[in-house]
Each structure stands twice: as structure tokens, then as C-alpha cells.
Design an enzyme around this catalytic site. Structure first.
Site, short mmCIF file in Angstrom:
data_model
loop_
_atom_site.label_atom_id
_atom_site.label_comp_id
_atom_site.label_asym_id
_atom_site.label_seq_id
_atom_site.Cartn_x
_atom_site.Cartn_y
_atom_site.Cartn_z
N GLN D 31 14.49 -9.30 8.98
CA GLN D 31 14.88 -8.61 10.19
C GLN D 31 14.37 -9.36 11.41
OE1 GLN D 31 13.01 -4.82 9.34
NE2 GLN D 31 11.17 -5.88 8.63
N HIS D 62 2.12 8.64 12.39
CA HIS D 62 1.22 8.29 11.29
C HIS D 62 0.44 9.50 10.78
CE1 HIS D 62 1.65 4.06 13.06
NE2 HIS D 62 2.41 4.18 12.00
N GLU D 106 5.03 -3.39 1.28
CA GLU D 106 5.86 -3.71 2.46
C GLU D 106 6.69 -4.94 2.13
OE1 GLU D 106 6.43 -2.77 5.94
OE2 GLU D 106 7.80 -4.47 5.64
N ASP D 137 9.33 -5.65 -2.63
CA ASP D 137 10.41 -4.69 -2.40
C ASP D 137 9.98 -3.31 -2.91
OD1 ASP D 137 12.68 -3.12 -2.57
OD2 ASP D 137 13.98 -4.76 -3.21
N ASP D 155 7.70 5.17 4.47
CA ASP D 155 7.61 4.90 5.91
C ASP D 155 8.53 3.73 6.20
OD1 ASP D 155 6.93 4.30 8.48
OD2 ASP D 155 4.89 3.65 8.03
N SER D 156 9.81 4.02 6.22
CA SER D 156 10.81 2.96 6.33
C SER D 156 11.42 2.94 7.72
CB SER D 156 11.93 3.23 5.32
OG SER D 156 12.59 4.43 5.68
N GLU D 158 15.13 2.90 9.85
CA GLU D 158 16.33 3.69 9.62
C GLU D 158 17.17 3.05 8.52
OE1 GLU D 158 18.38 5.49 12.86
OE2 GLU D 158 16.89 4.83 14.29
N PRO D 162 16.87 -3.82 5.71
CA PRO D 162 16.15 -3.82 4.43
C PRO D 162 15.89 -2.41 3.89
CG PRO D 162 14.69 -4.48 6.25
CD PRO D 162 16.08 -4.43 6.80
#
Lengths: 275, 275, 275, 275
Positions: D31, D62, D106, D137, D155-156, D158, D162
Site C-alpha cells: 500500500q 485502540h 501485520e 498475512d 484491526d484492519s 477498510e 490488503p
């Protein structure tokens, strides 16, 4: 009111103008038409998100597209304007007493309608008895004309949307046919900073059809880069060799006899596009 | 990355440029200095939120401020540049073999430092042996000089911040004193669309001090309105009467011998400011 | 059409919304009033460059300012709305069958006029027979009222312009006097992200006048930070102790009986402002 | 310096923040990553032009993603965070003394690297001995885990780029398998103003896999609309029935025991998405 119109003149650069209000917005049959009241430029006509003309700086474009070919031609009696529905070029054309007839062929009647409503000092001469207004396709009008006009002015949008045909070699050949044997035509041909290839291509295409081909510039602050080019194709008369007695007094804010000549002295990187 | 730099060139109008990254930002002793990497213009030097120069269009300003007075003067040996810390004018000055010494007096050493770092092709000639760089107040430098320079170029920001003194009549008188008896000076004098009064005032002030006063223009797309003026004050030599043999070949992208002359043919509304 | 309205919610942060057209713009006697047609939010009322309400998200504010105090009061018969010229709070008030009279005191008649014209589903109940609309200064109206209202809602702009008096301690004392002996009032009290001091001050001021003082929040996407606070001052009835049988069914899009309670559970950093 | 970052949160609406400088910009393998220093929000991490977190408001997200499931679970010893490379969720997880191990998976190591460099108070606990950081992944990691975790937090970004796999039903089934028999998972599930369909879909998908499915909200001013949803899937423990003695003191700026409960009281139009 913090409302700003932004024209992205390229993907990465643009101008932004504070607007007081939107006077009209409409999707016409041909394009998105917006009339904005801006703080800096007065009323502004925007087609497909591109500034066409504003009350404050319109005189540059309209004077420079009209007077250069009209003074070049010794006796421009019959004049055609393709596009130019705001009426600004026609207003300048009518300042020449030699002109007996000026025909405006604009594809989008809405441009004429809303220019009359919101840009009266630009569009105000469209009712003049010497003027004929036709809402029609300029490309077709040219194709159907032969040996008819002394001067043809192509006052189009950029080569997208309804104007795309007006930047083709076939169009220039049509213009040559529509002109009399000593006719002249001029087209706005965008800016050399972001559209160098277009200028080079148009120059080549015009040159293959017209014995005399010349490029000149004018400064238009609301157009991309501010430096605008115009390309002339002429059968006999050279805009650089206008006899001094041909010029006569007209009221202008940008054009002068001296600038007529000087406008053809191109910046080196623009001149290179014509070689 | 949707990060855009916007320069409000007036309260109600501006340009906006997409930036890749900010290369440097600093409040110097004199002004806010930013070096931006833009998508459209390459690296861009911004002082107090005003675009000073960009890699893509810098040549216009630098060539036009330098070559017009340098070709006007028959033998410009000793040249002074006030401001111009990016080094672009110096680079053009050095293209003239007559020049024996070029002094740069820039008030803000940080402009020089970061131009060297991020605008190497502009600032690269500042190390030339013919060049002397002084970080000092140009106004004071001028005040202390007498009968010294052949050509003085004032490459300042707009008349705000550190440059405000550089637009005063006292400054022009100081310049006259600092010039030799056939000296010439040129100053950038902003644009006629938004700063007409400034141009009119500077013209009057210069005219009271110099026998020959002339205004010329160049198109700079990242400057307000795109149409920039320069005012020349000259003691003897007229930029409009340069003998043809004075010109010699130099490598340029904007300036040409023809444009030297043509740049003085002003649009009517600009010419009116000088009458 | 690339025309965007930007509200700078702070000096360094804001929202930006694409607009289709400006429906009305006017400098009223009290403020700059703009009605915009936006792509995302429908019609949007903007006063002094601050978004007041939009067709898409108006229900949050109007429901939350009205239903929390109205369900808290056991029998709200006589209700006063100060400000709120768009009519949205009145619309919600009228959903309560106990209400016999609802008075709207709006200082700027133009807000009412243009809300009726362009926000009909918000302003549509202003003609209801139970409603009295007064174009007058809310501060003065309060000062002249005594022991009259069951519930008073202060639906003002931020504490600038005509609303500045509505955030003063004297105003809260006036409200206490204007309320009956078991009256309740609520005021919008801005957001805790950018206006923490204001919330703290208002809370203190209200607390000195009212035995029961409570802060609750709602999410309003077009308001600064999206997190909006409301402060309640109540003489007897606690919004956190509404008997379950007091609630009855009303049609809403945001407010629910559960949310009535939950809205008072403040984020820690907001709760800290009330301690 | 008038440089502003604009996130178009929808095609027609966005936020805009003044930036002091760009600290880092890079196209990673996954990204576009930008670290900006803003005036209003401090340092800001932006991925693919979407604000991920800022120093000023990061605590909301958080705390709310971490503490709600962690207090719901009676003894969360083994915790997995998918995404969350900035380290903020991990920091909150470590506030729970029951946690023996916290694994961060992550996909983009650059997010971790630049968060450590420019968001130290967020990423600072990634070196804690209880933490294992894997650059891998998350989807694959989940697929390979079985009966392992007490709590999983997704905690991705949108569901573009990825993160697209992290919003699929297959992913939730994988999570169920990776959790122990009384495990809980939570995912950020975007906002109800612009992404109602997504929330409805995720709710349905999670509900088909988990006996207890609940949605709660938090206010995050730099996220679209400011109203953010989180969806919980739980095998046994209901976040709405946490025994009072389960809560213990932790230092927070947003989360409170009362808010834990209240956050599940949804606005009516959000509640409707879960029915």
C-alpha cells in the site's frame, strides 16, 4: 462563504476560485454547463469543469482570436465562427466595418441561452442584424460549405467532448474548402506547458493544408498555464505582413497593432514545437 | 497521496499543486521557507506561501530577468543580483562571456542553502569563480555602492516581508547611484491582473530617476495570473534599440532575440499603466 | 462540477463537501446565510460558514435535543425553543402529545424563510396550530419570561455572532426564572475535541444554577469532530431516572429509550470536563 | 504553509487537515504509506490515502477495540491482533495483567517500522517481552491456527487493498476455529453513515458463525462520519453481561466501565442494520 471551484488543469495542478453562488447548472445534451458567480473573475462559464470565459478576462481571448485574422485579411466580409456560443468573438468581429455577415455555429444552444442571461456584455451582440446564429454541428456546417467564407474562427473547447472533431486533419481540409481562395482560419490550440504534443500535431496538420501557417500566443489567466496558443492557416495573406494602412482604430483592452506582430514571437520552447 | 499545496494568489483565487512530499520546512530569520516535491512542477521553492521557483518553469523567469538587460548593455562586466538566492539568475548571467564578476546579495542564507540541496540545476553555478555570494541586506548593499555596476537585477519576492524596501523610490535612487554612468537595472514588478497599482507606481518612480524606463512581460505559469512584468531603468542604453550585432548565440528555452523585442509590446491594459 | 464547500472547523482542520449548486446566499441582518445543495448530504443550511443542518443527518441533532428533556419531564405542556429557526426541534417536540404549546423564538427570520423553502421536511411543522413562531431575540424573550415553561431548548449556533449571549451565566439564570418550578432546559454545548474549555465552563455555570446538571452526547457527522454534547439543567427531574412507564412509542431514526440512558455515559476525557 | 491533506471519505465528502510536513512517504509492497505531521492531530499515519491513526485521537480506537472484548472474557491469556501494525491495540492489551501472550500479525512490516519511528507513544510497547510480532498475512495465520486464542482482534484497514479478505465469511469461520471454546473476537466494521451495507453483511456473516453477536460504537473524529462500529462474535461470553467484579481499574482516556455497556446502545438507524 467558503465555497471554491477548482479546475484541475492537469491531474496534478489546477486553479481554485472562490464562488459567491452558482447561477445555473445543467447537464445539456452535450456537456455539463455551469455558470458561477466568482469573487475574483465575475461571472464564469464552465463547461465540463473547464473554465470557458469570465467577465474579467474574457477580452483577451475574444480580441486575440478575432482581430489577428481579421486585420490580416484585406477585406473580411463574410465571417464564420465555429463554437463561441458565449458571443464574445462575434462581438469583436462586429467591430470591423468590412464585415457584412457573421455566422455563429454553436452546437449547444444552452451555451448561447445562458451566456445571454448571465454574460450580457459578452453575448450582447448576438442579436445584431449582421449576425446569423445557428445551433448546429460546426463540423457538419463546415463540411457543407464551399468557397464561402473570408475568415473562419474555431472557438472550441479543448479536444474532449463535443469538440473532439474540431482538432482533426479532416476538419482543417474542410475549412480550406469552405474558405474562399484568399481565406484565413484561426483556431485556439491550447497551451504549450501541458499540451505540447497537441500544438505540434495541429501545426503539422494545418501546414499540410495551408501555405501559410503561424502560431501566436496570448496571456489568459484563467486558462491552463496562462499561455494560450492560436494557430492560423492562411491561403494567401500572411499575418506577419499586414500593411500598416490596413490597421484602423478599434477599441480594445488587449490587442494592439504592435501586439499583433509581437504575439508571433514565440518563446523558444514553443517555437520548437513548430519545427 | 492527496496532499495539495495551495497558494492564494489573491484572497479569492489561487493555484493548487499536488505534492509528493515536503523536502524541507523552516522558519528562517526572515521568512517561512518550504521546499516541496510536486507532481507537476518538480521541486518547488515556496517563501511565505508564495511560489518562488520550480524546476519545470524556472527558466522563463531567470532567462528573462537576465538576458534582456545584459544584451541591452554593450559590455556588462560587473553585475549585481539582489535577492535571487536560488541562483537561477546567476546561472543565466554567467552565459554572457563579457561578465567578469557577478555578485549575489541575498538576505536569507537559508534560501541559498536549500536551493543548493534541492534545486541543483538552478543553484549549481553559485560556486563559479566569477561569482561572489554575500548573505546580506540588498538594500544596504546598494546604499553602500557607488558607480560600480553595469547591470543590477532585483530578483525579489513580492513587496511583503523582507522585500518591502525593494519597491521604494529611495531604493531606485540608490540603484542609480550604484550603477555606472551607462548602467541598467531591472526589477521583477509583479502582474498587471492583480497588482496594477504596483506596476503603475513603480513605473512612475523609476521614470523619475532613469531617462529610459521600459516594461516587458513574460509568461510564468506558477506566478499569479501567469503574466509577469519586469521594469527596466536605464541611463543610456535602450532595450528596444539593441544593435543586431550585439546579440550572440546563447542556449535558452524561453528567451530569443525576437522575443527580446516582442516582450516590450504590452497588452493595451498593461500599456495603459505606463501612461 | 468540482465545487466544494469547506468548513474550517478549526484553523487547521475541516470538512469539505461537493456541492451541486448554491440555492440561496444572503447577508441577513445577523449573519451570512447559505443554502447549498450538496451531493452527500442533500440540502445544507450554512450560517457564517458553519454547517447548521443537512437533510441527511439532521435527525440526530433534532431528536436528541428534543426527546431527552421531553421524556425526562413528566408532563411537558409548554415548551420553548430558542433559536432553531430551521424548525427541526419543533417537529420533534410535536411528536409528544403532552405538548400543548411550543414557542419558537428565532432572531433571524431569514433562517425560517429559507428553511421553509429548501428544507420542507424539517421546517414543515412550523405552521402547526400548537406552534407560535416569534422572530425576536431569544435572550430578551427569556429575560421577560417568568415561571412559564416546562422545557426550554436552546438550539443556537456556536458562541459567535448572534448566539454569543446564549452561552453566558446570566442567560442560564434567566432560563431558571423562565422555567416553572420543575422545569428542565437543554442547550447544545459544542464538541469536546476542539472546545473542551467551553463545555467545562458551561457545565460549571449551569451547575451553579440548577440542582441537576448532566451532559450527554450524540454523533453528528457534519459537526466538528462528530461528537456533540448537550448540557441539561433541571430543577427536579433527573434524565437518568426516568420511570420506564414514562416512555412511549415515537417514530425516530436515532433516539431510543436505551440510547436516552446510554448517551449520558461519557467518554472518560469528556467526563473529566464535568468534574 | 498552506499544504492540506484531504481524505475523500466518500466521492463527495471528506476531511482536510493542514500539514506541517511530510515525514515519510513510500509505496510499500502492499500500500501507499504516508506519515504526516499535522497541525491539528499531531503525527498521522495514512495508508492508501485513508487516515489510520493520529497522535491526538488514537486512544479512542485502540482502547475501544481492546478493552471491550478483554473485559468480556473472564481470563484472556492468549491474545491475537491481526493488522494493527501501529502497535496501539497491543499497548492497550498489555494493560490487562491476565494477558500472558499477545501476538501481532501485520502484513506490512513498513507500518511497524514507521510507527516506531514517528508514533513512539503508540508503538512503544511492541518490544514488550509478552509480545510477539510477526510480519505475515493475517488471513493465513488465522487459517493455520486452531483452538489457540482467547481473544482475537481484527484491526484492519477498510475492505480494500490488503484487507479485503478480512471482511469475508470464510475469515470469520477461520477465526472461530482459531479461538478456544470460549473465545471472543472483535473487528472494526466501518461506519453506518456511508457503509451501512457492509455493517449489515458482516453482522449476518458473524451471526451465522457465533452464538453471540453484538455491535458497539465509538466516536473517532478522523474516521469517516466520526461514528465507528465494532462487531463482536463470541462463543460463550456476552459483552453485555460482564459481572461487575470482572472490571478492574485501568488507565484510559475514552473507555470506562459505564461506556462498555453504553456503547452497545445503538442509534436506531444502526440498530436496524442488525435486524
Amino acid at each position: 462563504m467558503s465555497t471554491w471551484f477548482t479546475e484541475k488543469q492537469t491531474e496534478n495542478f489546477g486553479i481554485t476560485a472562490k464562488i459567491k453562488r452558482s447561477l445555473h447548472t445543467e447537464k445539456t445534451d452535450f456537456q455539463q454547463l455551469d455558470m458561477l458567480e466568482t469573487e475574483e473573475w465575475g461571472n464564469m462559464l464552465v463547461l465540463d469543469d473547464m473554465v470557458m470565459t469570465t467577465q474579467k478576462d474574457e477580452f483577451v481571448y475574444h480580441e486575440m482570436v478575432a482581430h489577428v485574422p481579421l486585420f490580416t485579411h484585406p477585406k473580411p466580409e463574410n465571417v464564420l465562427v465555429v463554437g463561441g456560443g458565449d458571443g464574445g468573438v462575434i462581438r469583436e468581429v462586429l467591430k470591423h466595418p468590412e464585415v457584412e455577415k457573421a455566422t455563429l455555429v454553436e452546437i449547444d444552444g444552452k451555451v448561447i441561452e445562458y451566456s445571454k442571461a448571465y454574460l450580457p456584455e459578452i453575448a450582447g451582440q448576438l442579436e445584431d442584424p449582421r449576425v446569423e446564429v445557428k445551433v448546429a454541428d460546426g463540423f457538419m456546417h463546415i463540411a457543407e460549405s464551399e468557397n464561402e467564407y473570408d475568415v473562419i474562427m474555431v472557438d472550441s473547447t479543448e479536444p474532449v467532448g463535443p469538440a473532439v472533431n474540431l482538432f482533426s486533419r479532416g476538419f482543417y481540409e474542410g475549412i480550406a474548402k469552405a474558405l474562399k481562395s484568399d481565406g484565413i482560419f484561426v483556431a485556439q490550440t491550447d497551451n504549450p506547458w501541458f499540451k505540447a504534443d497537441l500544438i505540434r500535431q495541429v501545426y503539422r496538420d494545418v501546414k499540410e493544408t495551408f501555405p501559410i501557417t503561424r502560431v501566436y500566443t496570448a496571456n489568459i489567466p484563467t486558462y491552463p498555464s496562462g499561455l494560450w496558443t492560436f494557430t492560423i492557416g492562411s491561403k494567401q495573406h500572411d499575418p506577419l505582413e499586414v500593411p500598416n494602412e490596413r490597421f484602423h482604430e478599434i477599441e480594445t483592452k488587449y490587442y494592439t497593432k504592435e501586439l499583433h506582430q509581437a504575439a508571433f514571437a514565440l518563446p523558444k520552447f514553443v517555437k520548437d514545437l513548430t519545427e
